[in-house]
Design an enzyme around this catalytic site. Structure first.
Site, short mmCIF file in Angstrom:
data_model
loop_
_atom_site.label_atom_id
_atom_site.label_comp_id
_atom_site.label_asym_id
_atom_site.label_seq_id
_atom_site.Cartn_x
_atom_site.Cartn_y
_atom_site.Cartn_z
N HIS A 1 0.89 -1.11 -0.06
CA HIS A 1 -0.07 -0.06 -0.01
C HIS A 1 0.88 1.22 0.02
O HIS A 1 2.11 1.22 0.36
CB HIS A 1 -0.90 -0.04 1.15
CG HIS A 1 -1.74 -1.12 1.49
ND1 HIS A 1 -2.81 -1.58 0.51
CD2 HIS A 1 -1.55 -2.27 2.56
CE1 HIS A 1 -3.22 -2.64 1.04
NE2 HIS A 1 -2.63 -3.15 2.07
N ARG B 1 -1.45 -5.21 -5.97
CA ARG B 1 -0.94 -6.40 -5.94
C ARG B 1 0.11 -6.75 -6.76
O ARG B 1 0.60 -6.38 -7.85
CB ARG B 1 -2.19 -7.42 -6.88
CG ARG B 1 -3.50 -7.51 -6.07
CD ARG B 1 -4.38 -8.45 -6.89
NE ARG B 1 -5.68 -8.47 -6.21
CZ ARG B 1 -6.52 -7.64 -7.30
NH1 ARG B 1 -6.33 -7.58 -8.41
NH2 ARG B 1 -7.89 -7.90 -6.72
N HIS C 1 3.35 -7.70 1.88
CA HIS C 1 2.59 -8.41 2.92
C HIS C 1 1.51 -9.39 2.07
O HIS C 1 1.10 -8.96 1.20
CB HIS C 1 2.01 -7.69 4.06
CG HIS C 1 0.86 -6.82 3.42
ND1 HIS C 1 1.30 -5.40 2.91
CD2 HIS C 1 -0.33 -6.85 3.48
CE1 HIS C 1 0.29 -5.05 2.73
NE2 HIS C 1 -0.88 -5.55 2.88
N GLU D 1 -1.34 -0.44 8.26
CA GLU D 1 -2.56 -1.13 8.83
C GLU D 1 -1.70 -2.01 9.98
O GLU D 1 -0.58 -1.95 10.02
CB GLU D 1 -3.25 -2.03 7.88
CG GLU D 1 -2.16 -3.05 7.10
CD GLU D 1 -2.85 -3.80 6.08
OE1 GLU D 1 -3.61 -4.91 6.22
OE2 GLU D 1 -2.82 -3.11 4.86
#
Length: 319
Positions: free
Chosen positions: A98, A193, A173, A116
């Site tokens: 991200h 992705r 991740h 996150e």
């Protein structure tokens, strides 16, 4: 003045990697047999939660944020800052990354990038996550991707229930198969992705990858985040501060009895992982809670009491 918790109706997302554990573990009425995500506390336009109690019943969280900023410590900003999810990964999620706030705004028109963190609710024996990579330079990263050397590139980490993982923006991740997590994140839906195991969508097409953008935003070389959990509380309420960073502070609470006064530092986002109990606001109104509930304790509630036996993930913006 508003003196009750704001309970929210979750929004569910069908995912190619999802399953049925959100129904089996939490009793949610999921829409499909491949439901991967429960957005428990969300004001994001892709799935805002709806208030299900009190004077604000029927309003979505983004509407409450826009019209009742006094409930959120008068925090500035056009968009509600956080999003809380429960994820059921029946199979592996794509390997992804991200962007930070600046890149998300400039390239995607999103208000936030995405940092996150994950609390592992449950997982199968031998479960793993992808967390980071082994490339030492951007050139080496690009070469390993181009040559499909995924086993060499990706760094895998074993997990168990109760583990906590902090995932700053830029971290390569992936959540592994057989894992259920609670995710606290910035309110963003921007995902790039890197690798998707050559899976295909319902139409038989390869799922879209975002290799160039992933390389632009990825942390290369990978560096593990440095944080240290902090314990506090007593036998009735054990509180573990899992992480405090620029965007959010996240705790695990274990309630096993009765606590007469808990201070509300700003406004709290609360997800009930297990158990049940009762919450009383400043000696006045009472509300019951149970496993699977998601609610916000607004900043107009300065303190509250709790009794019961339950486990929670609790968070607030770091303001």
């Amino acid at each position: 003045m508003y003196k009750e918790p704001i309970f929210l109706k979750p929004v569910f997302k069908d995912r190619i990697w999802g399953g049925t554990k959100l129904r089996e573990e939490f009793g949610y009425d999921i829409p499909t047999e491949t439901t991967g995500e429960c957005w428990g506390i969300s004001a994001h336009s892709h799935g805002p939660s709806e208030v299900i109690n009190g004077p604000l019943k029927g309003k979505t969280l983004d509407q409450v944020w826009d019209k009742h900023r006094e409930l959120f410590a008068d925090q500035e900003g056009e968009d509600f800052p956080l999003l809380v999810k429960i994820l059921d990964a029946k199979t592996d999620l794509s390997v992804q990354v991200h962007p930070d706030d600046s890149y998300a705004r400039e390239v995607e028109g999103e208000a936030f990038g995405k940092t996150e963190c994950w609390y592992v609710i449950n997982c199968e024996p031998g479960a793993e996550l992808v967390y980071g990579h082994h490339a030492n330079s951007k050139l080496q990263f690009e070469q390993m991707v181009a040559e499909n050397r995924w086993d060499e590139l990706l760094r895998k980490v074993s997990i168990k229930p109760g583990d906590f993982v902090y995932v700053p923006n830029g971290t390569i991740h992936a959540i592994g198969a057989g894992t259920m997590i609670l995710e606290t994140q910035q309110s963003s839906d921007v995902t790039y992705r890197v690798y998707d195991y050559d899976r295909r969508d319902d139409a038989g097409n390869p799922r879209e990858l975002h290799i160039e953008k992933s390389i632009e935003v990825a942390m290369i070389p990978h560096v593990d985040a440095d944080f240290e959990p902090v314990l506090s509380g007593n036998e009735d309420l054990r509180m573990k501060k899992l992480v405090r960073e620029n965007y959010f502070t996240v705790y695990h609470w274990n309630l096993a009895g009765s606590v007469s006064k808990i201070e509300n530092p700003a406004y709290l986002l609360v997800s009930v992982l297990d158990g049940e109990g009762e919450l009383k606001v400043e000696g006045e109104t009472s509300s019951s809670f149970k496993k699977g509930d998601h609610f916000i304790l607004p900043s107009t509630i300065k303190n509250f009491a709790m009794n019961g036996n339950a486990r929670f993930i609790v968070s607030h913006p770091t303001i």
